[in-house]
Design a protein around this motif. Structure first.
Motif, PDB file in Angstrom:
ATOM      1  N   ASP A  67      -2.636  -1.886   4.720  1.00 37.57           N
ATOM      2  CA  ASP A  67      -4.047  -1.749   4.405  1.00 37.57           C
ATOM      3  C   ASP A  67      -4.904  -1.643   5.667  1.00 37.57           C
ATOM      4  O   ASP A  67      -5.758  -0.781   5.806  1.00 37.57           O
ATOM      5  CB  ASP A  67      -4.452  -2.981   3.585  1.00 37.57           C
ATOM      6  CG  ASP A  67      -5.791  -2.784   2.945  1.00 37.57           C
ATOM      7  OD1 ASP A  67      -6.245  -1.624   2.938  1.00 37.57           O
ATOM      8  OD2 ASP A  67      -6.382  -3.756   2.483  1.00 37.57           O
ATOM      9  N   SER A  68      -4.618  -2.520   6.625  1.00 37.79           N
ATOM     10  CA  SER A  68      -5.477  -2.580   7.808  1.00 37.79           C
ATOM     11  C   SER A  68      -5.172  -1.465   8.805  1.00 37.79           C
ATOM     12  O   SER A  68      -5.953  -1.187   9.699  1.00 37.79           O
ATOM     13  CB  SER A  68      -5.316  -3.941   8.483  1.00 37.79           C
ATOM     14  OG  SER A  68      -3.940  -4.167   8.707  1.00 37.79           O
TER      15      SER A  68
ATOM     16  N   LYS B 166     -16.673   5.747  -4.164  1.00 36.40           N
ATOM     17  CA  LYS B 166     -16.643   4.373  -4.658  1.00 36.40           C
ATOM     18  C   LYS B 166     -15.992   4.319  -6.048  1.00 36.40           C
ATOM     19  O   LYS B 166     -15.269   3.382  -6.364  1.00 36.40           O
ATOM     20  CB  LYS B 166     -18.060   3.769  -4.709  1.00 36.40           C
ATOM     21  CG  LYS B 166     -18.649   3.447  -3.357  1.00 36.40           C
ATOM     22  CD  LYS B 166     -17.796   2.469  -2.551  1.00 36.40           C
ATOM     23  CE  LYS B 166     -18.185   1.018  -2.781  1.00 36.40           C
ATOM     24  NZ  LYS B 166     -17.369   0.102  -1.919  1.00 36.40           N
TER      25      LYS B 166
ATOM     26  N   GLU C 265     -12.307   4.084  -5.606  1.00 36.00           N
ATOM     27  CA  GLU C 265     -11.844   3.022  -4.707  1.00 36.00           C
ATOM     28  C   GLU C 265     -10.472   2.476  -5.124  1.00 36.00           C
ATOM     29  O   GLU C 265      -9.549   2.375  -4.312  1.00 36.00           O
ATOM     30  CB  GLU C 265     -12.879   1.886  -4.684  1.00 36.00           C
ATOM     31  CG  GLU C 265     -12.549   0.788  -3.704  1.00 36.00           C
ATOM     32  CD  GLU C 265     -13.755  -0.113  -3.401  1.00 36.00           C
ATOM     33  OE1 GLU C 265     -13.681  -0.856  -2.414  1.00 36.00           O
ATOM     34  OE2 GLU C 265     -14.765  -0.059  -4.141  1.00 36.00           O
ATOM     35  N   GLU C 266     -10.315   2.161  -6.419  1.00 32.61           N
ATOM     36  CA  GLU C 266      -9.036   1.598  -6.879  1.00 32.61           C
ATOM     37  C   GLU C 266      -7.897   2.585  -6.668  1.00 32.61           C
ATOM     38  O   GLU C 266      -6.802   2.198  -6.254  1.00 32.61           O
ATOM     39  CB  GLU C 266      -9.123   1.233  -8.362  1.00 32.61           C
ATOM     40  CG  GLU C 266      -9.972   0.004  -8.616  1.00 32.61           C
ATOM     41  CD  GLU C 266     -10.134  -0.276 -10.106  1.00 32.61           C
ATOM     42  OE1 GLU C 266      -9.311   0.248 -10.893  1.00 32.61           O
ATOM     43  OE2 GLU C 266     -11.067  -1.000 -10.468  1.00 32.61           O
TER      44      GLU C 266
ATOM     45  N   PRO D 173     -17.144   1.137   3.284  1.00 27.68           N
ATOM     46  CA  PRO D 173     -16.190   0.068   2.984  1.00 27.68           C
ATOM     47  C   PRO D 173     -15.409   0.376   1.702  1.00 27.68           C
ATOM     48  O   PRO D 173     -16.001   0.579   0.651  1.00 27.68           O
ATOM     49  CB  PRO D 173     -17.088  -1.166   2.792  1.00 27.68           C
ATOM     50  CG  PRO D 173     -18.444  -0.649   2.580  1.00 27.68           C
ATOM     51  CD  PRO D 173     -18.543   0.735   3.121  1.00 27.68           C
TER      52      PRO D 173
ATOM     53  N   GLY E  75     -12.051  -1.218  -0.312  1.00 23.40           N
ATOM     54  CA  GLY E  75     -11.119  -2.349  -0.266  1.00 23.40           C
ATOM     55  C   GLY E  75     -11.507  -3.329   0.830  1.00 23.40           C
ATOM     56  O   GLY E  75     -10.643  -3.823   1.561  1.00 23.40           O
ATOM     57  N   ASP E  76     -12.810  -3.577   0.990  1.00 24.53           N
ATOM     58  CA  ASP E  76     -13.365  -4.573   1.923  1.00 24.53           C
ATOM     59  C   ASP E  76     -13.227  -4.247   3.405  1.00 24.53           C
ATOM     60  O   ASP E  76     -13.591  -5.067   4.247  1.00 24.53           O
ATOM     61  CB  ASP E  76     -12.761  -5.973   1.666  1.00 24.53           C
ATOM     62  CG  ASP E  76     -13.047  -6.420   0.243  1.00 24.53           C
ATOM     63  OD1 ASP E  76     -14.069  -5.943  -0.302  1.00 24.53           O
ATOM     64  OD2 ASP E  76     -12.270  -7.189  -0.329  1.00 24.53           O
ATOM     65  N   LEU E  77     -12.649  -3.078   3.740  1.00 24.36           N
ATOM     66  CA  LEU E  77     -12.600  -2.709   5.165  1.00 24.36           C
ATOM     67  C   LEU E  77     -13.361  -1.406   5.349  1.00 24.36           C
ATOM     68  O   LEU E  77     -13.213  -0.486   4.536  1.00 24.36           O
ATOM     69  CB  LEU E  77     -11.153  -2.507   5.618  1.00 24.36           C
ATOM     70  CG  LEU E  77     -10.292  -3.753   5.783  1.00 24.36           C
ATOM     71  CD1 LEU E  77      -8.869  -3.353   6.103  1.00 24.36           C
ATOM     72  CD2 LEU E  77     -10.838  -4.640   6.897  1.00 24.36           C
TER      73      LEU E  77
ATOM     74  N   THR F 174      -7.741   2.608   8.665  1.00 29.71           N
ATOM     75  CA  THR F 174      -9.197   2.480   8.595  1.00 29.71           C
ATOM     76  C   THR F 174      -9.867   3.791   8.966  1.00 29.71           C
ATOM     77  O   THR F 174     -11.020   4.014   8.661  1.00 29.71           O
ATOM     78  CB  THR F 174      -9.699   1.373   9.531  1.00 29.71           C
ATOM     79  OG1 THR F 174      -9.118   1.598  10.802  1.00 29.71           O
ATOM     80  CG2 THR F 174      -9.305   0.018   9.001  1.00 29.71           C
TER      81      THR F 174
END
Length: 434
Positions: A57-58, A40, A43-44, A165, A167-169, A61
């Motif tokens: 991005d998607s 975490k 994350e950035e 999770p 970056g929100d995914l 995963t």
């Protein structure tokens, strides 16, 4: 009142049997929680790395791989100077990990992209403490008891994936653990090998001290955790009913059960210290011209050491130390030092040999210190095998009086194993140094 009945078998234990109260001996994070926390924090960096490679991005995963460096070391004297806390052993051990790199293999892609690489793998900022113990690193029983649960968690995580999770995914991560941050003493302890003075001098290959002194360069890395476990079983069961000596030769010095998997490498800092100690002794021998004397007396040896110390202090402002340390080693192993030492060496031809030995060492050293030798010192990396061969030739001819049938553990590793480890891992300094 004899009717007390059954009481807790540990009642009165802390005070009477052992000086150390068990509930204060160690504190740790749960391994998986610590890894999640470390990810975490990154994350950035992960998101930046993805966008730099132009990865959708998607699309990414799953298929993340995280490379973890594990380190464990004794911390020497940590006794309370004037406190009134519970009695504690004055030694401590710390187990920690560093996230070395994170790569991802995107859906439909052939190769993996590195989305994060730790720029300063040896900084104390990237090294996350996992477990602190008031234990002496030589106390095998307590060490294994305290680290046992941690090893169990690590083994569970090797088989499984983490979904987190980022970056929100939700993304899935696999972890690869490499235990490389151990000094030789710790490796021998947790991989079940004999202690450092053993005739089996290497934690990477099966060579004996005598073999390593006759063939200094040509050895390959053969030891592994699984092999050590197999050898321990042979040692325990003695399936061929051999004598103690035959059995020991069969298992090449494995005589305890290995309990943490290490990645065979060598520790760059102790390599420096071990080799500097050896050079310091060679300097004394050369001042006293040991190559033409049979065993000199203690007094003579003492006077050579005094002369060397005095010279180093006068010319280089280098104070003698009780135990060799990293700073002294760094300052000792320079061109400047060798010139100062040569002033005390009587014969010109011995001076030349010393200069050549130090010159070769200075060429070899950056290769195991560098975080990325292929970038930082490509020329020295290319010449390493050639230099180490020449270095070995010098030791076995000019300095034969010191290396006939014996050699130090770290000189063997320095001469025999460096190129192979770097070819496999890309670096020694990044993976294995305090």
């Amino acid at each position: 009142s004899c009717h007390v009945g059954i009481i807790n078998g540990l009642a009165g234990w802390a005070a009477s049997v052992d000086d150390v109260p068990a509930d204060t001996i160690t504190r740790r994070f749960r391994y998986d929680v610590a890894l999640v926390s470390a990810l975490k924090d990154l994350e950035e960096d992960i998101m930046e790395g993805l966008s730099e490679h132009g990865l959708e991005d998607s699309a990414c995963t799953s298929g993340f791989s995280v490379m973890i460096k594990e380190s464990c070391d004794g911390m020497g004297d940590v006794s309370e100077k004037h406190g009134g806390g519970p009695a504690m052993p004055e030694k401590a051990v710390r187990f920690s990990f560093t996230v070395m790199s994170i790569s991802v293999q995107a859906d439909g892609e052939d190769e993996a992209f590195v989305v994060f690489r730790e720029p300063k793998p040896n900084s104390e900022l990237s090294c996350k403490p996992l477990c602190l113990m008031f234990v002496d690193e030589s106390d095998h029983e307590t060490l294994t008891a305290v680290l046992g649960p941690l090893v169990a968690e690590r083994n569970a995580m090797k088989q499984s994936r983490l979904i987190l999770p980022v970056g929100d995914l939700p993304r899935s991560f696999r972890f690869h653990f490499r235990g490389t941050g151990y000094d030789e003493k710790m490796v021998r302890e947790i991989e079940g090998l004999e202690a450092a003075g053993s005739t089996y001098i290497c934690t990477l290959c099966d060579s004996t001290r005598a073999e390593a002194s006759h063939n200094m360069v040509l050895h390959s890395v053969t030891r592994s955790h699984d092999e050590n476990l197999e050898r321990y079983e042979i040692w325990r069961t003695n399936p061929f009913s051999e004598s103690a000596m035959e059995l020991r030769d069969r298992v090449k010095g494995v005589s305890a059960k290995p309990f943490i998997e290490t990645h065979p490498t060598m520790d760059a800092l102790h390599c420096d210290i071990g080799n500097a100690t050896e050079f310091y002794k060679i300097f004394q021998d050369e001042i006293g011209e040991v190559f033409q004397k049979a065993n000199p007396s203690r007094e003579e040896r003492r006077s050579w050491r005094a002369a060397l110390d005095k010279q180093l202090r006068k010319k280089l402002k280098l104070k003698p130390v009780m135990r060799m340390n990293g700073n002294f080693a760094r300052r000792l192993m320079t061109e400047e030092t060798i010139e100062v030492v040569c002033e005390l060496v009587p014969s010109e031809e011995r001076r030349e040999a010393l200069r050549e030995l130090m010159g070769l060492y200075i060429q070899m050293k950056p290769v195991w210190r560098a975080t990325c030798p292929a970038k930082e010192c490509p020329d020295q990396l290319c010449r390493y095998s050639f230099n180490s061969q020449r270095f070995a030739d010098l030791l076995s001819s000019t300095f034969k009086y010191r290396y006939d049938g014996k050699i130090t553990n770290y000189l063997h590793k320095t001469l025999a194993h460096v190129p192979e480890i770097i070819e496999r891992d890309g670096s020694i300094g990044a993976w294995a140094s305090e």
